[in-house]
Design a protein around this motif. Sequence first.
Motif, PDB file in Angstrom:
ATOM      1  N   ARG A   1       0.843  -1.189   0.000  1.00  0.00           N
ATOM      2  CA  ARG A   1       0.000   0.000   0.000  1.00  0.00           C
ATOM      3  C   ARG A   1       0.882   1.245   0.000  1.00  0.00           C
ATOM      4  N   ARG A   2       0.456   2.248  -0.721  1.00  0.00           N
ATOM      5  CA  ARG A   2       1.140   3.530  -0.872  1.00  0.00           C
ATOM      6  C   ARG A   2       2.313   3.489  -1.852  1.00  0.00           C
ATOM      7  N   ASN A   3       2.614   2.327  -2.431  1.00  0.00           N
ATOM      8  CA  ASN A   3       3.612   2.301  -3.507  1.00  0.00           C
ATOM      9  C   ASN A   3       3.109   3.163  -4.655  1.00  0.00           C
ATOM     10  N   LYS A   4       4.045   3.833  -5.337  1.00  0.00           N
ATOM     11  CA  LYS A   4       3.703   4.640  -6.507  1.00  0.00           C
ATOM     12  C   LYS A   4       4.600   4.217  -7.662  1.00  0.00           C
ATOM     13  N   PHE A   5       4.054   4.302  -8.860  1.00  0.00           N
ATOM     14  CA  PHE A   5       4.863   4.079 -10.048  1.00  0.00           C
ATOM     15  C   PHE A   5       4.272   4.896 -11.185  1.00  0.00           C
ATOM     16  N   LEU A   6       4.995   4.962 -12.302  1.00  0.00           N
ATOM     17  CA  LEU A   6       4.629   5.839 -13.400  1.00  0.00           C
ATOM     18  C   LEU A   6       4.268   5.027 -14.640  1.00  0.00           C
ATOM     19  N   TYR A   7       3.256   5.494 -15.339  1.00  0.00           N
ATOM     20  CA  TYR A   7       2.857   4.916 -16.629  1.00  0.00           C
ATOM     21  C   TYR A   7       2.890   6.045 -17.646  1.00  0.00           C
ATOM     22  N   VAL A   8       3.709   5.898 -18.680  1.00  0.00           N
ATOM     23  CA  VAL A   8       3.787   6.905 -19.733  1.00  0.00           C
ATOM     24  C   VAL A   8       3.210   6.303 -21.004  1.00  0.00           C
ATOM     25  N   TYR A   9       2.323   7.040 -21.646  1.00  0.00           N
ATOM     26  CA  TYR A   9       1.697   6.594 -22.888  1.00  0.00           C
ATOM     27  C   TYR A   9       1.917   7.645 -23.965  1.00  0.00           C
ATOM     28  N   ASP A  10       2.313   7.196 -25.142  1.00  0.00           N
ATOM     29  CA  ASP A  10       2.544   8.056 -26.305  1.00  0.00           C
ATOM     30  C   ASP A  10       3.762   8.946 -26.058  1.00  0.00           C
ATOM     31  N   PHE A  11       4.921   8.466 -26.486  1.00  0.00           N
ATOM     32  CA  PHE A  11       6.164   9.180 -26.202  1.00  0.00           C
ATOM     33  C   PHE A  11       6.240  10.533 -26.906  1.00  0.00           C
ATOM     34  N   GLY A  12       5.387  10.756 -27.905  1.00  0.00           N
ATOM     35  CA  GLY A  12       5.322  12.072 -28.546  1.00  0.00           C
ATOM     36  C   GLY A  12       4.580  13.067 -27.668  1.00  0.00           C
TER      37      GLY A  12
END
Length: 196
Positions: free
Chosen positions: A92-103
Amino acid sequence: MDPMSQSAGRTVHQLRVTLVGIAPPIWRQFQVESDTTLYRLHQILQIVMGLENYHLYQFTAGGTEYGEPDPDFGMPVRSSRTVRLSQIAPSRRNKFLYVYDFGDNWEHEILVERIGSPEVGGRYPVCLAGERACPPEDCGGVWGYTDLLEIIRSPDDERYEEMMEWLGGSFDPERFDLEAVNRDLRRIRTVLKTRG
């Protein structure tokens, strides 16, 4: 007893995804099985955020990047098909990043709100809540979306008609249809079942 309480068996992650750089925030709260692969999580995020899966994506957690390895791209990326949500965000409280469309570079922050046992009769993935529409594909990232909103709020703008045509005639930035999202998630559950 809390139906989401932790158990030794199968578990469910409750996640909150927020699009970075947009105010007021565009966010969704949803639940997925903890053993979901990151590739499957990508597919689920496409649905809950209202995206169309036209572009590349990448997860970043603990300094490691996960996605679709491509020798021509030149960046070391671990395969999202072999790593599970519970491995990159076990608490719980872990965070991570999701990036979509590198442009357009849409960055999404994902927070683990809680982890627990599935509800009796519960089916996953399921979206619980959210606010505001996702920006249209290929609108130019945060800055392009800000510009788009200014144009469609100003019918006298010389770019208004062209923009409305590009949007297919209408776009309500405040609209979020929870029922439609869950209808699409039910379809993905059916596909997952038939694939075993």
